[in-house]
Design a protein around this motif. Structure first.
Motif, PDB file in Angstrom:
ATOM      1  N   UNK A  46      15.967-108.453 -36.740  1.00  0.00           N
ATOM      2  CA  UNK A  46      15.879-109.345 -37.901  1.00  0.00           C
ATOM      3  C   UNK A  46      14.568-109.115 -38.642  1.00  0.00           C
ATOM      4  N   UNK A  47      13.483-108.907 -37.890  1.00  0.00           N
ATOM      5  CA  UNK A  47      12.181-108.716 -38.529  1.00  0.00           C
ATOM      6  C   UNK A  47      12.146-107.444 -39.378  1.00  0.00           C
ATOM      7  N   UNK A  48      12.924-106.437 -39.014  1.00  0.00           N
ATOM      8  CA  UNK A  48      12.954-105.214 -39.824  1.00  0.00           C
ATOM      9  C   UNK A  48      13.648-105.460 -41.158  1.00  0.00           C
ATOM     10  N   UNK A  49      14.598-106.377 -41.166  1.00  0.00           N
ATOM     11  CA  UNK A  49      15.357-106.645 -42.388  1.00  0.00           C
ATOM     12  C   UNK A  49      14.685-107.670 -43.294  1.00  0.00           C
ATOM     13  N   UNK A  50      13.895-108.579 -42.715  1.00  0.00           N
ATOM     14  CA  UNK A  50      13.253-109.628 -43.504  1.00  0.00           C
ATOM     15  C   UNK A  50      11.912-109.232 -44.087  1.00  0.00           C
ATOM     16  N   UNK A  51      11.325-108.176 -43.571  1.00  0.00           N
ATOM     17  CA  UNK A  51      10.008-107.756 -44.058  1.00  0.00           C
ATOM     18  C   UNK A  51      10.104-107.340 -45.531  1.00  0.00           C
ATOM     19  N   UNK A  52       9.115-107.713 -46.339  1.00  0.00           N
ATOM     20  CA  UNK A  52       9.155-107.358 -47.766  1.00  0.00           C
ATOM     21  C   UNK A  52       8.948-105.861 -48.016  1.00  0.00           C
ATOM     22  N   UNK A  53       8.423-105.171 -47.046  1.00  0.00           N
ATOM     23  CA  UNK A  53       8.243-103.720 -47.134  1.00  0.00           C
ATOM     24  C   UNK A  53       8.917-103.100 -45.916  1.00  0.00           C
ATOM     25  N   UNK A  54       9.245-101.807 -45.961  1.00  0.00           N
ATOM     26  CA  UNK A  54       9.876-101.192 -44.781  1.00  0.00           C
ATOM     27  C   UNK A  54       9.041-101.428 -43.515  1.00  0.00           C
ATOM     28  N   UNK A  55       9.711-101.853 -42.463  1.00  0.00           N
ATOM     29  CA  UNK A  55       9.025-102.228 -41.231  1.00  0.00           C
ATOM     30  C   UNK A  55       9.754-101.647 -40.025  1.00  0.00           C
ATOM     31  N   UNK A  56       9.002-101.372 -38.980  1.00  0.00           N
ATOM     32  CA  UNK A  56       9.620-100.898 -37.738  1.00  0.00           C
ATOM     33  C   UNK A  56       9.826-102.030 -36.752  1.00  0.00           C
ATOM     34  N   UNK A  57       9.643-103.267 -37.190  1.00  0.00           N
ATOM     35  CA  UNK A  57       9.896-104.421 -36.338  1.00  0.00           C
ATOM     36  C   UNK A  57       8.646-104.955 -35.669  1.00  0.00           C
ATOM     37  N   UNK A  58       8.856-105.857 -34.733  1.00  0.00           N
ATOM     38  CA  UNK A  58       7.759-106.520 -34.032  1.00  0.00           C
ATOM     39  C   UNK A  58       7.079-105.523 -33.104  1.00  0.00           C
ATOM     40  N   UNK A  59       5.789-105.387 -33.262  1.00  0.00           N
ATOM     41  CA  UNK A  59       5.018-104.510 -32.379  1.00  0.00           C
ATOM     42  C   UNK A  59       4.139-105.300 -31.432  1.00  0.00           C
ATOM     43  N   UNK A  60       3.639-106.437 -31.879  1.00  0.00           N
ATOM     44  CA  UNK A  60       2.716-107.212 -31.067  1.00  0.00           C
ATOM     45  C   UNK A  60       2.806-108.684 -31.410  1.00  0.00           C
ATOM     46  N   UNK A  61       2.775-109.502 -30.382  1.00  0.00           N
ATOM     47  CA  UNK A  61       2.685-110.949 -30.536  1.00  0.00           C
ATOM     48  C   UNK A  61       1.522-111.409 -29.669  1.00  0.00           C
ATOM     49  N   UNK A  62       0.595-112.128 -30.277  1.00  0.00           N
ATOM     50  CA  UNK A  62      -0.566-112.628 -29.544  1.00  0.00           C
ATOM     51  C   UNK A  62      -0.585-114.147 -29.594  1.00  0.00           C
ATOM     52  N   UNK A  63      -0.746-114.753 -28.429  1.00  0.00           N
ATOM     53  CA  UNK A  63      -0.935-116.198 -28.346  1.00  0.00           C
ATOM     54  C   UNK A  63      -2.141-116.446 -27.450  1.00  0.00           C
TER      55      UNK A  63
END
Length: 137
Positions: A46-63
Motif C-alpha cells: 500500500x505504501x508503494x501506491x500511496x507515496x506521492x513519488x515512486x517508492x520502493x515501500x517501507x524500509x524502516x520504522x523507528x519507535x
C-alpha cells in the motif's frame, strides 16, 4: 546490538520463515507471526501506491520501543528484522548479509520449493554463525 526477531515474507505475503533472535523478543504464537507477516506485506505494498513519488515501500520504522528494518529483494521477497532502538546499528547491512546466506543455502537447495516455508538446517546453522554476538557482522 540486541536483535529481536527475523521474518522472511514471500512475494505473495506469506511468512516463510520466522525466528526469535533474543529472549527479549515477544513470544508469539505461529498464527500471530503469520498475521504479522501478511499485514506488513500489505502495508508495504500500500505504501508503494500511496507515496506521492515512486517508492520502493517501507524500509524502516523507528519507535521508542523498537526499530524495524525491511530489505525487499528484486524477486519481491522481504527480509524484516526488529531490534531494540538503543543499539540498532547497521540493520540494512545485516539484512543484506542474511539475504546472501538465504541465496546460498536456501535458493541453491534442490529440495526447496519457492514460496514454501524454509526448513533448511544448513541455513539455520549459517544464520547462527552470522548472528552470533562474537561475529563482526
Amino acid at each position: 546490538m540486541v536483535l529481536l526477531q527475523l521474518f522472511i515474507i514471500n512475494r505473495s505475503g506469506g511468512l516463510v520463515y520466522n525466528r526469535n533472535l533474543s529472549q527479549d523478543a515477544p513470544s508469539l504464537e505461529i498464527n500471530d507471526c503469520l498475521r504479522i507477516g501478511s499485514t506488513f506485506h500489505s502495508l508495504h505494498e500500500i505504501s508503494t501506491q500511496l507515496a506521492p513519488v515512486p517508492s520502493s515501500g517501507i524500509k524502516r520504522i523507528e519507535t521508542n520501543l523498537m526499530h524495524l528494518e525491511c530489505f525487499k529483494t528484486l524477486t519481491g521477497v522481504k527480509f524484516v528484522i526488529t531490534a531494540k532502538p538503543q543499539e540498532s546499528g547497521d540493520l540494512s547491512g545485516l539484512l543484506k548479509k542474511i539475504y546472501s546466506v538465504y541465496s546460498d543455502y536456501v535458493l541453491k537447495n534442490p529440495f526447496y520449493e519457492m514460496d514454501m516455508p524454509i526448513r533448511c538446517q544448513l541455513f539455520n546453522k549459517k544464520l547462527d554463525v552470522l548472528l552470533s554476538p562474537s561475529s563482526s557482522r
